[in-house]
Motif scaffolding. Structure first.
Motif, PDB file in Angstrom:
ATOM      1  N   PRO A   4       0.832  -1.206   0.000  1.00 34.50           N
ATOM      2  CA  PRO A   4       0.000   0.000   0.000  1.00 34.50           C
ATOM      3  C   PRO A   4       0.868   1.260   0.000  1.00 34.50           C
ATOM      4  N   TYR A   5       0.383   2.290  -0.648  1.00 34.96           N
ATOM      5  CA  TYR A   5       1.039   3.594  -0.681  1.00 34.96           C
ATOM      6  C   TYR A   5       0.194   4.595   0.086  1.00 34.96           C
ATOM      7  N   LEU A   6       0.849   5.606   0.631  1.00 38.29           N
ATOM      8  CA  LEU A   6       0.176   6.791   1.164  1.00 38.29           C
ATOM      9  C   LEU A   6       1.110   7.958   0.891  1.00 38.29           C
ATOM     10  N   CYS A   7       0.592   9.019   0.309  1.00 34.85           N
ATOM     11  CA  CYS A   7       1.436  10.165  -0.014  1.00 34.85           C
ATOM     12  C   CYS A   7       1.935  10.823   1.271  1.00 34.85           C
ATOM     13  N   PRO A   8       3.267  10.981   1.408  1.00 32.06           N
ATOM     14  CA  PRO A   8       3.810  11.615   2.606  1.00 32.06           C
ATOM     15  C   PRO A   8       3.600  13.126   2.635  1.00 32.06           C
ATOM     16  N   PHE A  17      -1.727   7.230  -8.261  1.00 33.89           N
ATOM     17  CA  PHE A  17      -0.284   7.434  -8.372  1.00 33.89           C
ATOM     18  C   PHE A  17       0.169   7.236  -9.805  1.00 33.89           C
ATOM     19  N   ASN A  18       1.257   7.883 -10.157  1.00 32.28           N
ATOM     20  CA  ASN A  18       1.915   7.679 -11.441  1.00 32.28           C
ATOM     21  C   ASN A  18       3.242   6.984 -11.167  1.00 32.28           C
ATOM     22  N   ILE A  19       3.497   5.886 -11.887  1.00 35.30           N
ATOM     23  CA  ILE A  19       4.762   5.175 -11.772  1.00 35.30           C
ATOM     24  C   ILE A  19       5.648   5.675 -12.915  1.00 35.30           C
ATOM     25  N   ILE A  20       6.806   6.223 -12.558  1.00 36.40           N
ATOM     26  CA  ILE A  20       7.723   6.810 -13.538  1.00 36.40           C
ATOM     27  C   ILE A  20       8.901   5.862 -13.715  1.00 36.40           C
ATOM     28  N   GLU A  21       8.968   5.195 -14.866  1.00 35.12           N
ATOM     29  CA  GLU A  21      10.083   4.297 -15.148  1.00 35.12           C
ATOM     30  C   GLU A  21      11.287   5.116 -15.590  1.00 35.12           C
ATOM     31  N   GLY A  62      -0.788  11.245  -7.483  1.00 34.45           N
ATOM     32  CA  GLY A  62      -1.741  11.727  -8.470  1.00 34.45           C
ATOM     33  C   GLY A  62      -2.604  12.868  -7.965  1.00 34.45           C
ATOM     34  N   ALA A  63      -2.483  13.202  -6.676  1.00 37.45           N
ATOM     35  CA  ALA A  63      -3.279  14.290  -6.108  1.00 37.45           C
ATOM     36  C   ALA A  63      -2.473  15.580  -5.969  1.00 37.45           C
ATOM     37  N   CYS A  64      -1.282  15.490  -5.368  1.00 39.46           N
ATOM     38  CA  CYS A  64      -0.514  16.720  -5.117  1.00 39.46           C
ATOM     39  C   CYS A  64       0.712  16.871  -6.013  1.00 39.46           C
ATOM     40  N   GLY A  65       1.137  15.788  -6.691  1.00 38.38           N
ATOM     41  CA  GLY A  65       2.240  15.877  -7.636  1.00 38.38           C
ATOM     42  C   GLY A  65       3.619  15.561  -7.071  1.00 38.38           C
TER      43      GLY A  65
END
Length: 81
Positions: A4-8, A17-21, A62-65
């Motif tokens: 699980p992720y949570l934006c810090p 979320f965006n996954i940037i390879e 994906g919410a705050c960038g």
């Protein structure tokens, strides 16, 4: 990406979320123009060229960038439990 992720930063986003390879390309540049003189294979780097040792990908909220390493989002989610 199986945790699980949570934006810090915004502390509310758990789903978007965006996954940037990151695809590493080692190059040698012309010092005057900045143009690429040579693309260098990672097996043939000279002794003065340090190979990239960073993460394969980063995560963007994906919410705050906010863009950080994946572990940052995972650890924040663990603290929330």
């Amino acid at each position: 990406m199986n945790s699980p992720y949570l934006c810090p930063n915004c502390k509310t986003n758990k789903t978007r979320f965006n996954i940037i390879e990151q695809h590493v390309k080692s190059v040698k540049l012309d010092p005057q123009t900045g143009s690429v003189i040579q693309e260098i294979d990672k097996l043939s780097l000279d002794p003065f060229h340090i190979p990239y040792k960073g993460p394969e990908y980063k995560v963007q909220c994906g919410a705050c960038g906010l863009i950080e390493e994946e572990i940052t989002f995972i650890k924040r989610a663990e603290l929330q439990k």
